[in-house]
Design a protein around this motif. Structure first.
Motif, short mmCIF file in Angstrom:
data_model
loop_
_atom_site.label_atom_id
_atom_site.label_comp_id
_atom_site.label_asym_id
_atom_site.label_seq_id
_atom_site.Cartn_x
_atom_site.Cartn_y
_atom_site.Cartn_z
N LEU A 288 2.83 -16.14 13.23
CA LEU A 288 1.70 -16.50 12.37
C LEU A 288 1.60 -15.49 11.22
CD1 LEU A 288 -0.92 -17.32 15.14
CD2 LEU A 288 0.38 -18.96 13.76
N PRO A 289 1.02 -15.92 10.09
CA PRO A 289 0.91 -15.00 8.96
C PRO A 289 -0.08 -13.87 9.18
CG PRO A 289 -0.15 -17.09 8.46
CD PRO A 289 0.59 -17.28 9.75
N ASN A 290 -1.02 -14.03 10.09
CA ASN A 290 -1.98 -12.97 10.40
C ASN A 290 -1.84 -12.58 11.87
OD1 ASN A 290 -3.46 -12.73 7.86
ND2 ASN A 290 -4.11 -14.82 8.27
N ASN A 291 -1.27 -11.41 12.08
CA ASN A 291 -1.11 -10.87 13.43
C ASN A 291 -1.08 -9.36 13.32
OD1 ASN A 291 1.75 -9.96 13.04
ND2 ASN A 291 2.05 -12.17 12.73
N ASP A 292 -0.88 -8.69 14.43
CA ASP A 292 -0.96 -7.23 14.42
C ASP A 292 0.06 -6.60 13.47
OD1 ASP A 292 -2.99 -7.34 16.24
OD2 ASP A 292 -1.76 -6.84 17.98
N MET A 293 1.29 -7.14 13.47
CA MET A 293 2.33 -6.52 12.64
C MET A 293 2.10 -6.78 11.16
SD MET A 293 6.50 -6.62 12.98
CE MET A 293 6.78 -8.29 12.37
N THR A 294 1.78 -8.02 10.79
CA THR A 294 1.59 -8.32 9.37
C THR A 294 0.33 -7.62 8.82
OG1 THR A 294 0.46 -10.39 9.94
CG2 THR A 294 2.81 -10.52 9.44
N ASN A 295 -0.71 -7.54 9.63
CA ASN A 295 -1.91 -6.85 9.16
C ASN A 295 -1.65 -5.35 8.99
OD1 ASN A 295 -3.41 -9.23 9.10
ND2 ASN A 295 -4.08 -9.01 11.22
N TRP A 296 -0.92 -4.77 9.95
CA TRP A 296 -0.54 -3.36 9.79
C TRP A 296 0.33 -3.17 8.55
CZ3 TRP A 296 4.59 -1.73 9.86
CH2 TRP A 296 4.77 -0.35 9.72
N LEU A 297 1.27 -4.10 8.34
CA LEU A 297 2.19 -4.01 7.21
C LEU A 297 1.42 -3.99 5.89
CD1 LEU A 297 5.06 -4.07 6.02
CD2 LEU A 297 4.99 -6.57 6.24
N LYS A 298 0.45 -4.89 5.75
CA LYS A 298 -0.35 -4.92 4.52
C LYS A 298 -1.05 -3.58 4.29
CE LYS A 298 -1.29 -9.86 5.05
NZ LYS A 298 -2.33 -10.86 5.42
N ASN A 299 -1.65 -3.04 5.33
CA ASN A 299 -2.38 -1.79 5.19
C ASN A 299 -1.44 -0.62 4.92
OD1 ASN A 299 -4.90 -2.99 5.64
ND2 ASN A 299 -4.68 -2.85 7.86
N ASP A 300 -0.27 -0.64 5.54
CA ASP A 300 0.71 0.42 5.31
C ASP A 300 1.18 0.41 3.85
OD1 ASP A 300 2.81 2.41 6.55
OD2 ASP A 300 4.00 0.99 5.37
N LEU A 301 1.49 -0.77 3.35
CA LEU A 301 1.93 -0.89 1.96
C LEU A 301 0.81 -0.57 0.98
CD1 LEU A 301 4.12 -4.08 2.31
CD2 LEU A 301 4.94 -1.80 1.70
N GLU A 302 -0.39 -0.91 1.35
CA GLU A 302 -1.54 -0.65 0.48
C GLU A 302 -1.70 0.84 0.22
OE1 GLU A 302 -4.57 -1.55 -1.99
OE2 GLU A 302 -3.55 -3.12 -0.85
N GLN A 303 -1.45 1.65 1.22
CA GLN A 303 -1.67 3.09 1.05
C GLN A 303 -0.41 3.83 0.60
OE1 GLN A 303 -2.79 4.89 4.83
NE2 GLN A 303 -0.65 5.40 5.25
N ASN A 304 0.72 3.15 0.51
CA ASN A 304 1.95 3.82 0.13
C ASN A 304 1.92 4.25 -1.34
OD1 ASN A 304 4.87 4.54 0.24
ND2 ASN A 304 5.00 2.84 -1.20
N ASP A 305 2.42 5.45 -1.61
CA ASP A 305 2.52 5.94 -2.99
C ASP A 305 3.92 6.46 -3.31
OD1 ASP A 305 2.57 8.23 -1.48
OD2 ASP A 305 0.88 9.22 -2.48
N LYS A 306 4.92 6.13 -2.49
CA LYS A 306 6.28 6.61 -2.73
C LYS A 306 6.98 5.72 -3.75
CE LYS A 306 5.36 9.65 0.30
NZ LYS A 306 3.97 9.22 0.48
#
Length: 523
Positions: free
Chosen positions: A251-269
């Motif tokens: 599914l498009p909304n699950n633990d991994m995809t939600n974590w992925l969005k948040n991880d990318l949101e805070q990335n500054d590399k």
């Protein structure tokens, strides 16, 4: 003989026999490297309390860390280290050195997050089968880069055939790469064959063997699981995803995809590289058009997230061949749904613009599933792919420095059969004579251009007289598209019906100021 003496001699004989018999049966191998810490693991045939001695000089291992319990599975974490520093080490018990320090037994800590320097990463996929191909891929890399340290070793899944058991990991991983594992930090993801020994609760050899970040220890956002995670190396952010667990992909909304969005949101590399096992695009030994396959689920549920946040490169295995795509954005359906506007750039060096109306747009997808396995099946004609081959065992060598990524497909024979570059730069290429003159910029879509294209003019102010012309790479003028007044944000449409296939430069000139952008024409 006195019975007490006999008993003491028996105990002494037993202890001495145990010490003599003790040997390392797995490792050492490096895990979870950070700028200030390193995890070292190994296995022994007799339970003992383990010890690591280490230091920055081979002949001066003055620091040590000790285990707390007698065990055969040793896992010790060294902390308080300096970033980007080489440490030599040896493993021991309280009374014996098990493997002594030597020049090739070392680890190097990660640089501080954001540090820009030359980095080299080695990528292998579908490798753990004990075949001559696996051995030759290993040797070709050692020969190709004998003196360059490998900063991170990326595993694309199916690390141990046929079902990822402890013994298969021993035979096809630890017995194959002993000299590399003791000096290169491995960052794996699981494949379907690794999941052959993982139960419904997510327990199994893969998770027992590896120590992976769950709490953001190596950078990135805490995932809470070793099933997927992220880590930083200098100015590069890596994301290891899991294509095998349907709870995280269906599914498009699950633990991994939600974590992925948040991880990318805070990335500054500066760079973001994601990797997992089953590729979203392939026409090799596996076809990504399969209905409700894990490949399709990753494409439809994961790719949109990655592309939303400008991920630069996706690495996968599973298909036992090599495939490399155009730079893409927006292709989430099956192969027959590809449209020209989904191809951001079709030719290496791929360009990613850091600014403009769509900054960081475009992702390259690379299948490297031939580091042990190799298959002759598949049509290798997926329309997103620009390079495909099923002729070679091989691996991928990634070199990143600053805003430049250079990837090379290194075959088991030691040849480079494919290479590509991703460049990051400003979309504005100007020759400004005076600092107070307006900065002009133009943006083209789609790329590549087939019959029609639209130009957006991003201007600080109106220009009374401008020229828009197309030039070939030798600098020869091919076509004048427009002369006249231009206004901020203005858009104009043009045709390439009388322009041949090729690579060009579209240039706008106004007085002493020039803006240009590369344009690929495909008929």
């Amino acid at each position: 003989m006195n019975s007490t003496i006999i008993l003491l001699l028996s105990i002494l004989f037993f202890e001495c026999s145990s010490l003599l018999a003790q040997q390392v049966t797995r490792g050492p191998y490096l895990q979870l490297g950070t700028p200030n810490s390193m995890v070292i693991r190994w296995r022994t045939d007799v339970a003992e309390i383990g010890k690591i001695r280490y230091g920055t000089a081979l002949n001066n291992l003055m620091q040590e860390v000790n285990g707390s319990n007698a065990t055969t599975e040793h896992e010790l974490k060294i902390t308080g280290l300096q970033p980007a520093t080489i440490y030599y080490y040896e493993i021991a018990t309280a009374s014996n050195i098990l493997i002594a320090a030597e020049t090739e037994m070392y680890f190097k800590t990660s640089p501080l997050p954001g540090t820009i320097a030359p980095y080299q990463f080695w990528v292998i996929g579908d490798f753990g089968d004990g075949s001559p191909g696996q051995l030759s891929v290993r040797e070709s890399y050692k020969t190709y880069t004998p003196s360059t340290h490998t900063d991170a070793w990326i595993w694309l899944g199916d690390n141990a055939y046929g079902s990822g058991t402890q013994q298969q990991y021993q035979d096809y991983v630890f017995d194959i790469y002993p000299e590399l594992l003791k000096k290169m930090v491995a960052w794996p993801c699981p494949g379907n064959h690794d999941y052959g020994s993982i139960d419904l609760l997510g327990n199994g050899p893969y998770f027992d063997i590896f120590t992976l970040p769950t709490n953001g220890e190596a950078g990135g956002l805490a995932s809470g699981t070793e099933g997927y995670y992220s880590f930083d190396y200098g100015n590069v952010h890596f994301i290891s995803l899991n294509s095998e667990n349907l709870l995280w992909t269906a599914l498009p909304n699950n633990d991994m995809t939600n974590w992925l969005k948040n991880d990318l949101e805070q990335n500054d590399k500066d760079w973001v590289i994601a990797y997992w096992h089953q590729p979203p695009y392939s026409k090799g030994s596996h076809d990504s058009d399969g209905a409700l396959s894990r490949m399709e689920l990753m494409r439809s549920n994961i790719n949109p997230v990655l592309e939303q946040y400008g991920v630069d490169l996706v690495l996968c295995g599973h298909s036992h061949n090599y495939e490399r795509s155009y730079m893409l954005h927006g292709h989430y359906g099956r192969s027959n749904t590809l449209a020209a506007e989904m191809i951001v750039d079709s030719t290496s060096p791929y360009t990613k613009y850091l600014d403009g109306p769509e900054p960081n747009k475009g992702t390259v997808y690379n299948v490297v599933g031939c580091s042990g396995k190799l298959s002759s099946s598949g049509t290798l004609d997926h329309p997103v792919m620009t390079i495909c081959t099923k002729q070679y065992h091989g691996s991928l060598v990634l070199n990143i420095e600053g805003k430049n990524l250079h990837a090379k497909f290194l075959t088991s024979q030691g040849n480079i059969e494919d290479e590509y570059v991703i460049e990051k730069k400003s979309s504005v290429s100007t020759n400004i004579e005076k600092a107070n003159e307006p900065v002009n910029a133009l943006y083209i879509k789609p790329q590549p251009v087939r019959e029609q294209f639209e130009v957006t003019f991003s201007l600080a102010k109106s220009i009374p007289q401008a020229k828009l012309a197309l030039y070939d790479l030798s600098g020869k003028e091919v076509k004048v598209y427009y002369t006249g007044q231009l206004h901020p944000g203005e858009r104009k449409n043009f045709s390439t019906s009388d322009v041949a296939t090729g690579l060009y430069v579209l240039q706008m000139s106004a007085g002493g100021e020039i803006s240009s952008v590369r344009m690929q024409v495909v008929k």
